[in-house]
Write a protein that holds these residues in place. Structure first.
Motif, PDB file in Angstrom:
ATOM      1  N   ALA A 195      43.411  80.228  24.353  1.00  0.00           N
ATOM      2  CA  ALA A 195      43.749  81.300  25.295  1.00  0.00           C
ATOM      3  C   ALA A 195      43.460  82.635  24.638  1.00  0.00           C
ATOM      4  CB  ALA A 195      45.222  81.223  25.707  1.00  0.00           C
TER       5      ALA A 195
ATOM      6  N   TRP B 244      44.057  72.532  27.278  1.00  0.00           N
ATOM      7  CA  TRP B 244      44.909  73.625  27.749  1.00  0.00           C
ATOM      8  C   TRP B 244      44.123  74.917  27.589  1.00  0.00           C
ATOM      9  CZ3 TRP B 244      49.881  71.666  28.955  1.00  0.00           C
ATOM     10  CH2 TRP B 244      50.159  70.394  28.441  1.00  0.00           C
TER      11      TRP B 244
ATOM     12  N   GLY C 190      43.629  79.123  28.791  1.00  0.00           N
ATOM     13  CA  GLY C 190      44.206  80.274  29.482  1.00  0.00           C
ATOM     14  C   GLY C 190      43.359  81.527  29.326  1.00  0.00           C
TER      15      GLY C 190
ATOM     16  N   PHE D 217      43.708  85.522  30.005  1.00  0.00           N
ATOM     17  CA  PHE D 217      44.575  86.647  30.374  1.00  0.00           C
ATOM     18  C   PHE D 217      43.668  87.854  30.639  1.00  0.00           C
ATOM     19  CE2 PHE D 217      47.748  85.051  26.828  1.00  0.00           C
ATOM     20  CZ  PHE D 217      47.916  83.850  27.495  1.00  0.00           C
TER      21      PHE D 217
ATOM     22  N   TRP E 154      45.042  78.214  33.197  1.00  0.00           N
ATOM     23  CA  TRP E 154      45.843  79.393  33.527  1.00  0.00           C
ATOM     24  C   TRP E 154      44.921  80.604  33.655  1.00  0.00           C
ATOM     25  CZ3 TRP E 154      51.182  81.082  33.384  1.00  0.00           C
ATOM     26  CH2 TRP E 154      51.365  82.451  33.172  1.00  0.00           C
TER      27      TRP E 154
ATOM     28  N   SER F  43      45.316  84.687  34.613  1.00  0.00           N
ATOM     29  CA  SER F  43      46.266  85.739  34.984  1.00  0.00           C
ATOM     30  C   SER F  43      45.620  87.106  34.849  1.00  0.00           C
ATOM     31  CB  SER F  43      47.520  85.660  34.109  1.00  0.00           C
ATOM     32  OG  SER F  43      47.180  85.781  32.744  1.00  0.00           O
TER      33      SER F  43
ATOM     34  N   HIS G   2      45.129  74.679  39.003  1.00  0.00           N
ATOM     35  CA  HIS G   2      45.221  75.814  38.078  1.00  0.00           C
ATOM     36  C   HIS G   2      46.397  76.694  38.481  1.00  0.00           C
ATOM     37  CE1 HIS G   2      43.176  77.565  41.504  1.00  0.00           C
ATOM     38  NE2 HIS G   2      43.470  78.776  41.047  1.00  0.00           N
TER      39      HIS G   2
ATOM     40  N   TYR H 253      48.026  83.718  38.275  1.00  0.00           N
ATOM     41  CA  TYR H 253      49.250  84.496  38.117  1.00  0.00           C
ATOM     42  C   TYR H 253      48.886  85.985  38.114  1.00  0.00           C
ATOM     43  CZ  TYR H 253      53.376  86.209  35.564  1.00  0.00           C
ATOM     44  OH  TYR H 253      54.476  86.896  35.142  1.00  0.00           O
TER      45      TYR H 253
ATOM     46  N   ASP I  56      52.244  87.333  29.481  1.00  0.00           N
ATOM     47  CA  ASP I  56      51.422  86.131  29.640  1.00  0.00           C
ATOM     48  C   ASP I  56      51.705  85.132  28.520  1.00  0.00           C
ATOM     49  OD1 ASP I  56      50.186  87.235  31.873  1.00  0.00           O
ATOM     50  OD2 ASP I  56      48.492  88.015  30.739  1.00  0.00           O
TER      51      ASP I  56
ATOM     52  N   PHE J 152      52.897  81.500  29.336  1.00  0.00           N
ATOM     53  CA  PHE J 152      51.887  80.464  29.073  1.00  0.00           C
ATOM     54  C   PHE J 152      52.337  79.518  27.944  1.00  0.00           C
ATOM     55  CE2 PHE J 152      48.004  79.232  26.663  1.00  0.00           C
ATOM     56  CZ  PHE J 152      47.321  78.531  27.651  1.00  0.00           C
ATOM     57  N   SER J 153      52.870  80.102  26.854  1.00  0.00           N
ATOM     58  CA  SER J 153      53.213  79.273  25.693  1.00  0.00           C
ATOM     59  C   SER J 153      54.271  78.222  26.035  1.00  0.00           C
ATOM     60  CB  SER J 153      53.694  80.151  24.530  1.00  0.00           C
ATOM     61  OG  SER J 153      54.876  80.852  24.883  1.00  0.00           O
TER      62      SER J 153
END
Ligand code: FER
Length: 287
Positions: free
Chosen positions: A171, A193, A195, A197, A224, A226, A251, A254, A268, A272-273
């Motif tokens: 991420a 996983w 992500g 941001f 994810w 966002s 998904h 956000y 985030d 997320f974590s």
């Protein structure tokens, strides 16, 4: 929804399988990023690894959780910085160690190692001069090779890591968000996983990111996306979300109040974590 009237409500589009639910969730609570003396602390280290990709030594920062022990085995989150940053950007601006220490104290996190690399894979990787210099921007793309062939093997040789895809997350913020989506979705055999941001214009077009929606949907544990609602880079997250929704790829999309800054990225990381390395539970989001 008027963001000025409802600053604490955030629209969340959460879609798994064929169902799409719109609900609202809170942001991180006050104090989530404040140092609390009574809370057990993780440890920050700076390590140097040789990059065959770049041809010299490179630095990376590692956070190991409170209670870290070499006799345990950990999943790893690789957490990437933005265009103006380096391996220290998260630490200097985001207090990730405080956010995570507090989450551990609240028993909200699966123990993990967090690796904060320098994502500008070139000989001089310092954040100086014109950050938009094409050579520097290209180095964010070169980092894929550094990550896969140099950094990940190094981390796995130095730390007690569970080295399969289901225990490896990627991420990042802005340029690092684009990198995470580009590299993570291309290397589904390595990351479960992923992500992004506030992902930047380096984010590939959705049809390049996800050429086989069914495969991506089957392989990923969590995707994810966002972005702050005042961020000019929103179109890069929005178009990704639109495509994923259209092609039934589960998904989280956000959208939170805010611009292109660490207030958003700290929030985030906080949210997320907590999802990582656990069964994904959609009911959590409506609480
Ligand atoms: C751009 C605008 C923003 C761009 C990159 C960014 C490469 C990255 C911003 C950040 O990382 O914060 O046009 O082009």
């Amino acid at each position: 929804m008027n963001k000025f009237l409802f600053p604490f409500l955030i629209m969340l589009s959460f879609s798994f399988g064929k169902t799409i639910a719109q609900t609202s969730i809170s942001q991180a609570p006050e104090g989530f990023d404040q140092l609390k003396p009574e809370v057990p602390k993780g440890k920050i280290d700076t390590l140097t690894y040789f990059s065959s990709t770049v041809g010299n030594d490179r630095k990376t920062i590692i956070y190991t959780p409170p209670g870290y022990s070499e006799s345990k085995k950990y999943p790893v989150l690789y957490l990437l910085h933005g265009i103006g940053g380096d391996e220290k950007e998260w630490l200097v601006n985001g207090n990730p160690q405080i956010i995570l220490d507090n989450l551990y104290a609240a028993k909200q996190l699966e123990p993990m190692i967090v690796v904060m690399p320098n994502g500008r894979a070139m000989k001089n990787d310092r954040a100086v001069g014109n950050m938009f210099d094409p050579e520097k921007v290209e180095a964010f793309s070169t980092f894929e090779k550094d990550l896969l062939t140099d950094l990940i093997p190094f981390i796995e040789s130095q730390y007690p890591v569970i080295s399969d895809r289901e225990h490896r997350a990627l991420a990042g913020l802005s340029m690092g968000g684009g990198q995470s989506l580009n590299f993570g979705l291309k290397n589904l055999d390595l990351f479960a996983w992923v992500g992004g941001f506030s992902s930047a214009p380096n984010t590939k077009k959705p049809e390049e990111l996800v050429p086989d929606p069914q495969l991506t949907a089957n392989k990923l544990k969590l995707l994810w996306i966002s972005c702050g609602d005042q961020d000019n880079l929103m179109p890069f997250s929005q178009r990704t979300h639109d495509y994923l929704e259209e092609h039934d790829v589960p998904h989280i999309f956000y959208v939170e109040p805010g611009g292109h800054d660490f207030k958003v990225w700290k929030n985030d990381l906080y949210l997320f974590s907590q999802l990582l390395f656990k069964p994904v539970d959609s009911s959590k989001f409506s609480q």
